[in-house]
Design an enzyme around this catalytic site. Structure first.
Site, PDB file in Angstrom:
ATOM      1  N   GLU A   3       0.791  -1.246   0.000  1.00 19.31           N
ATOM      2  CA  GLU A   3       0.000   0.000   0.000  1.00 19.31           C
ATOM      3  C   GLU A   3       0.820   1.292   0.000  1.00 19.31           C
ATOM      4  O   GLU A   3       0.645   2.151   0.852  1.00 19.31           O
ATOM      5  CB  GLU A   3      -0.959  -0.011   1.196  1.00 19.31           C
ATOM      6  CG  GLU A   3      -1.881  -1.204   1.184  1.00 19.31           C
ATOM      7  CD  GLU A   3      -2.819  -1.277   2.389  1.00 19.31           C
ATOM      8  OE1 GLU A   3      -2.688  -0.452   3.296  1.00 19.31           O
ATOM      9  OE2 GLU A   3      -3.676  -2.177   2.399  1.00 19.31           O
ATOM     10  N   GLU A  22      -6.027 -10.801  -1.629  1.00 16.03           N
ATOM     11  CA  GLU A  22      -6.839 -10.659  -0.405  1.00 16.03           C
ATOM     12  C   GLU A  22      -8.314 -10.594  -0.790  1.00 16.03           C
ATOM     13  O   GLU A  22      -9.015  -9.647  -0.457  1.00 16.03           O
ATOM     14  CB  GLU A  22      -6.423  -9.405   0.381  1.00 16.03           C
ATOM     15  CG  GLU A  22      -4.954  -9.376   0.740  1.00 16.03           C
ATOM     16  CD  GLU A  22      -4.550  -8.184   1.602  1.00 16.03           C
ATOM     17  OE1 GLU A  22      -5.443  -7.525   2.179  1.00 16.03           O
ATOM     18  OE2 GLU A  22      -3.348  -7.896   1.686  1.00 16.03           O
TER      19      GLU A  22
END
Ligand code: GLA
Length: 376
Positions: free
Chosen positions: A165, A270
């Protein structure tokens, strides 16, 4: 003598019942089938497991993991706040157990995540007065952290999420403490340190909302930059915390293609699919919202129409992943059963969501069973 005969008779009866029971269990197993078998020609099928499951507190969940998945990722125990809570103290207990479980079951084991601004150990980027440390100190700390983890599990962990991220929704670099101290160079350094610690391990860049074109373009640029500098990167991980009404499947496909064009593999890392009203698209776990009943519309069960929509979307996404099986090397689901999902508590606490492939009764959903029954 008579007693002996009686005993022998009872003993054979017991053996016979055991035999029948084993047959039934075997039979049931055949009926249930397995995701990892039905999808094996396409990609690895992974799942995130939590420390409590690995410690043996949910045997049923772990049976599903062993039966259906051939890859695992650690949901929380390898994040810096857990595994490296103080500068001179590591806590490997849960991570060791996680890796042992994967090895015992011949799984492709993924470490998650080496450098991430969130769930970050408090000490990592600051001094005693809470001021950001100098570039030199941060580099040393990053190298120590990365080397310690990667070397400890060398040859046992097969791939690492090296940086998680780093990019914002608008395509800018996230103003994380790592970025503030080292600029975008922290990304290259993290990959370099990881590669030096284990030259054979795969290295990934992982992020959410990867269907977003701003983020897509920036990620492509980051990957190309690493490649041009001869720094190893094996895959881009698309987190895929999605919902029944977003994202647009074409945008996801555009990103799969764009990442694959750089020459790296693509991973869905995910995956979960929320059915709840959307108050925050993304996965920035520090964003939190207030609870309201209207935002928790299915506290006891899912209406059939919503369930059907969920099943349709799962089918559509897996068809897309299978269509791109040449470049997608792994699809990992973010949790075992609905009850385990972080989505029940984020961005609002105590909601009831239904985002995963197995329900709270440990049963496959309709779309899951269809995937299990697929013929290659
Ligand atoms: C991000 C992280 C994961 C996890 C999820 C929410 O996607 O990469 O480790 O924390 O948020 O559970």
């Amino acid at each position: 003598m008579i007693n002996f005969r009686k005993a022998a008779f009872s003993f054979s009866l017991i053996l016979f019942s055991l035999f029948v029971a084993a047959q039934n269990e075997e039979g049931q197993r055949k009926d249930i089938g397995s995701l990892k078998k039905s999808l094996s020609e396409n990609f690895l099928v992974g799942v995130a497991v939590n420390a409590s499951q690995v410690a043996g507190n949910d045997a049923r969940a772990m049976r599903l993991v062993r039966r259906h998945f051939n890859s695992i990722v650690a949901e929380d125990c390898m994040k810096s706040e857990n595994i490296h809570p103080e500068e001179d103290r590591y806590d490997f207990q849960e991570a060791d157990r996680f890796v042992e479980f994967g090895e015992k079951n011949n799984m492709f084991i993924v470490g998650h995540a080496l450098i991430w601004h969130s769930q970050l150990a408090k000490w990592f980027c600051v001094d005693d007065e809470n001021n950001l440390v100098s570039p030199e100190i941060l580099k040393k700390r990053m190298r120590h952290h990365i080397e310690t983890l990667v070397k400890r599990y060398k040859g046992r962990i097969h791939g690492w999420d090296v940086v998680n991220e780093a990019i914002e929704e608008n395509g800018d670099f996230r103003q994380s403490p790592f970025y503030q101290i080292l600029g975008e160079e922290y990304i290259a350094l993290a990959f370099q340190y990881a590669h030096e610690a284990d030259p054979d391990v795969e290295l990934y860049y992982n992020d959410y909302n990867m269907y977003n074109s701003n983020r897509r373009e920036r990620v492509v640029q980051v990957v190309k930059n690493l490649q041009q500098r001869g720094i190893r990167i094996d895959a881009v991980g698309m987190q895929a915390h999605w919902g029944i009404s977003y994202p647009n499947i074409n945008d996801v496909e555009e990103s799969i293609k764009a990442f694959a064009e750089t020459g790296v593999k693509v991973m869905i890392t995910e995956f979960d699919l929320t059915v709840l009203p959307i108050v925050n698209i993304g996965a920035n776990i520090s964003d939190r919202e207030e609870y309201e009943e209207s935002l928790n519309p299915y506290p006891t069960e899912l209406p059939p129409a919503i369930e059907a929509k969920w099943n349709e979307r799962i089918e559509a996404f897996f068809n897309l992943f299978i269509k791109h099986k040449k470049v997608i090397s792994r699809v990992t689901i973010w949790g075992v059963t609905d009850g385990d999902s972080w989505k029940n508590n984020w961005p609002i606490e105590r909601r009831t969501d239904y985002p995963l492939l197995f329900n709270r009764m440990y049963q496959p959903k309709v779309a899951t069973q269809k995937l299990i029954n697929r013929k290659e």
